[in-house]
Design a protein around this motif. Sequence first.
Motif, PDB file in Angstrom:
ATOM      1  N   ALA A   3       7.012  12.810 -21.044  1.00 25.68           N
ATOM      2  CA  ALA A   3       7.281  14.191 -20.631  1.00 25.68           C
ATOM      3  C   ALA A   3       8.726  14.319 -20.154  1.00 25.68           C
ATOM      4  N   GLU A   4       9.264  15.523 -20.258  1.00 27.25           N
ATOM      5  CA  GLU A   4      10.663  15.770 -19.867  1.00 27.25           C
ATOM      6  C   GLU A   4      10.861  15.479 -18.378  1.00 27.25           C
ATOM      7  N   GLY A   5      11.900  14.729 -18.074  1.00 21.16           N
ATOM      8  CA  GLY A   5      12.216  14.416 -16.680  1.00 21.16           C
ATOM      9  C   GLY A   5      11.507  13.190 -16.149  1.00 21.16           C
ATOM     10  N   ARG A   6      10.595  12.637 -16.902  1.00 22.45           N
ATOM     11  CA  ARG A   6       9.887  11.427 -16.460  1.00 22.45           C
ATOM     12  C   ARG A   6      10.523  10.213 -17.103  1.00 22.45           C
ATOM     13  N   GLN A   7      10.422   9.081 -16.393  1.00 16.27           N
ATOM     14  CA  GLN A   7      11.023   7.856 -16.899  1.00 16.27           C
ATOM     15  C   GLN A   7      10.226   6.659 -16.390  1.00 16.27           C
ATOM     16  N   ARG A   8      10.211   5.602 -17.185  1.00 16.56           N
ATOM     17  CA  ARG A   8       9.539   4.369 -16.780  1.00 16.56           C
ATOM     18  C   ARG A   8      10.189   3.833 -15.512  1.00 16.56           C
ATOM     19  N   ILE A   9       9.376   3.273 -14.616  1.00 14.50           N
ATOM     20  CA  ILE A   9       9.895   2.790 -13.340  1.00 14.50           C
ATOM     21  C   ILE A   9      10.862   1.623 -13.526  1.00 14.50           C
ATOM     22  N   ASP A  10      10.621   0.744 -14.500  1.00 14.26           N
ATOM     23  CA  ASP A  10      11.539  -0.382 -14.680  1.00 14.26           C
ATOM     24  C   ASP A  10      12.910   0.102 -15.162  1.00 14.26           C
ATOM     25  N   LYS A  11      12.942   1.083 -16.053  1.00 11.72           N
ATOM     26  CA  LYS A  11      14.218   1.633 -16.513  1.00 11.72           C
ATOM     27  C   LYS A  11      14.935   2.345 -15.370  1.00 11.72           C
ATOM     28  N   TRP A  12      14.169   3.113 -14.582  1.00 16.53           N
ATOM     29  CA  TRP A  12      14.788   3.850 -13.490  1.00 16.53           C
ATOM     30  C   TRP A  12      15.384   2.899 -12.452  1.00 16.53           C
ATOM     31  N   LEU A  13      14.684   1.833 -12.110  1.00 17.79           N
ATOM     32  CA  LEU A  13      15.213   0.857 -11.146  1.00 17.79           C
ATOM     33  C   LEU A  13      16.480   0.196 -11.678  1.00 17.79           C
ATOM     34  N   PHE A  14      16.520  -0.064 -12.975  1.00 13.40           N
ATOM     35  CA  PHE A  14      17.689  -0.664 -13.605  1.00 13.40           C
ATOM     36  C   PHE A  14      18.863   0.312 -13.601  1.00 13.40           C
ATOM     37  N   PHE A  15      18.618   1.568 -13.986  1.00  9.73           N
ATOM     38  CA  PHE A  15      19.679   2.565 -14.026  1.00  9.73           C
ATOM     39  C   PHE A  15      20.207   2.894 -12.627  1.00  9.73           C
ATOM     40  N   SER A  16      19.357   2.822 -11.611  1.00 10.69           N
ATOM     41  CA  SER A  16      19.772   3.150 -10.247  1.00 10.69           C
ATOM     42  C   SER A  16      20.434   1.968  -9.545  1.00 10.69           C
ATOM     43  N   ARG A  17      20.554   0.842 -10.249  1.00  9.82           N
ATOM     44  CA  ARG A  17      21.198  -0.367  -9.743  1.00  9.82           C
ATOM     45  C   ARG A  17      20.451  -1.004  -8.577  1.00  9.82           C
ATOM     46  N   ALA A  18      19.139  -0.811  -8.512  1.00 12.81           N
ATOM     47  CA  ALA A  18      18.336  -1.487  -7.496  1.00 12.81           C
ATOM     48  C   ALA A  18      18.194  -2.965  -7.856  1.00 12.81           C
ATOM     49  N   VAL A  19      18.169  -3.261  -9.159  1.00 10.60           N
ATOM     50  CA  VAL A  19      18.063  -4.635  -9.662  1.00 10.60           C
ATOM     51  C   VAL A  19      19.076  -4.832 -10.782  1.00 10.60           C
ATOM     52  N   LYS A  20      19.294  -6.101 -11.144  1.00  8.27           N
ATOM     53  CA  LYS A  20      20.322  -6.414 -12.140  1.00  8.27           C
ATOM     54  C   LYS A  20      19.856  -6.287 -13.582  1.00  8.27           C
ATOM     55  N   SER A  21      18.542  -6.365 -13.826  1.00  9.29           N
ATOM     56  CA  SER A  21      18.068  -6.279 -15.212  1.00  9.29           C
ATOM     57  C   SER A  21      16.698  -5.603 -15.255  1.00  9.29           C
ATOM     58  N   ARG A  22      16.321  -5.143 -16.433  1.00  7.78           N
ATOM     59  CA  ARG A  22      15.007  -4.511 -16.577  1.00  7.78           C
ATOM     60  C   ARG A  22      13.888  -5.513 -16.413  1.00  7.78           C
ATOM     61  N   SER A  23      14.124  -6.759 -16.834  1.00 13.20           N
ATOM     62  CA  SER A  23      13.073  -7.769 -16.671  1.00 13.20           C
ATOM     63  C   SER A  23      12.837  -8.065 -15.190  1.00 13.20           C
ATOM     64  N   LEU A  24      13.901  -8.066 -14.382  1.00 12.55           N
ATOM     65  CA  LEU A  24      13.721  -8.242 -12.935  1.00 12.55           C
ATOM     66  C   LEU A  24      13.009  -7.041 -12.331  1.00 12.55           C
ATOM     67  N   ALA A  25      13.300  -5.852 -12.833  1.00 12.26           N
ATOM     68  CA  ALA A  25      12.619  -4.649 -12.362  1.00 12.26           C
ATOM     69  C   ALA A  25      11.130  -4.720 -12.683  1.00 12.26           C
ATOM     70  N   ALA A  26      10.802  -5.174 -13.881  1.00 14.53           N
ATOM     71  CA  ALA A  26       9.397  -5.303 -14.270  1.00 14.53           C
ATOM     72  C   ALA A  26       8.681  -6.326 -13.388  1.00 14.53           C
ATOM     73  N   LYS A  27       9.344  -7.442 -13.098  1.00 16.06           N
ATOM     74  CA  LYS A  27       8.744  -8.458 -12.225  1.00 16.06           C
ATOM     75  C   LYS A  27       8.525  -7.915 -10.817  1.00 16.06           C
ATOM     76  N   LEU A  28       9.469  -7.118 -10.333  1.00 12.68           N
ATOM     77  CA  LEU A  28       9.361  -6.523  -9.009  1.00 12.68           C
ATOM     78  C   LEU A  28       8.150  -5.593  -8.936  1.00 12.68           C
ATOM     79  N   VAL A  29       7.951  -4.815  -9.984  1.00 17.25           N
ATOM     80  CA  VAL A  29       6.825  -3.877 -10.022  1.00 17.25           C
ATOM     81  C   VAL A  29       5.508  -4.631 -10.103  1.00 17.25           C
ATOM     82  N   VAL A  30       5.430  -5.618 -10.976  1.00 19.99           N
ATOM     83  CA  VAL A  30       4.181  -6.371 -11.162  1.00 19.99           C
ATOM     84  C   VAL A  30       3.826  -7.146  -9.888  1.00 19.99           C
ATOM     85  N   ALA A  31       4.849  -7.578  -9.127  1.00 18.93           N
ATOM     86  CA  ALA A  31       4.612  -8.316  -7.881  1.00 18.93           C
ATOM     87  C   ALA A  31       4.110  -7.402  -6.767  1.00 18.93           C
ATOM     88  N   GLY A  32       4.096  -6.101  -6.999  1.00 16.86           N
ATOM     89  CA  GLY A  32       3.577  -5.170  -6.005  1.00 16.86           C
ATOM     90  C   GLY A  32       4.593  -4.781  -4.946  1.00 16.86           C
TER      91      GLY A  32
END
Length: 128
Positions: free
Chosen positions: A3-32
């Motif tokens: 949907a317009e304006g929505r984005q995957r959380i791993d991509k958003w964390l990567f784009f917002s510079r919370a983490v260095k890579s999308r794979s690290l963002a995915a691991k962060l999400v899966v770890a809870g």
Amino acid sequence: MVAEGRQRIDKWLFFSRAVKSRSLAAKLVVAGRVRINRDKAAQASDLVKPGDVLTITLDQRIFVWKVLGAGTRRGPAEEARTLYEDMSPPPTPKGEALPDAIPALREAGSGRPTKKERRQTDRLFEDD
């Protein structure tokens, strides 16, 4: 389809510079370690939209960010800061103790003996 304006959380964390890579963002999400509006994000494909509040646990810090928009790329830090509003509490200065910290259980000087004190007691027990 997204949907317009929505984005995957791993991509958003990567784009917002919370983490260095999308794979690290995915691991962060899966770890809870990521919550979307107080609910744990179950998988990296969970969607965020403007207005969502994210609680992110990184190292020893907790970030509370309100999503302002979806990112299009991982740009400079100034561009990344436009994706969120930081609502985190200010960090505690290192010199100050927490107000609810437990006081020391023993008095100062009643702990382990110093090297000098150990040498003095060794001399008392030496056979001449």
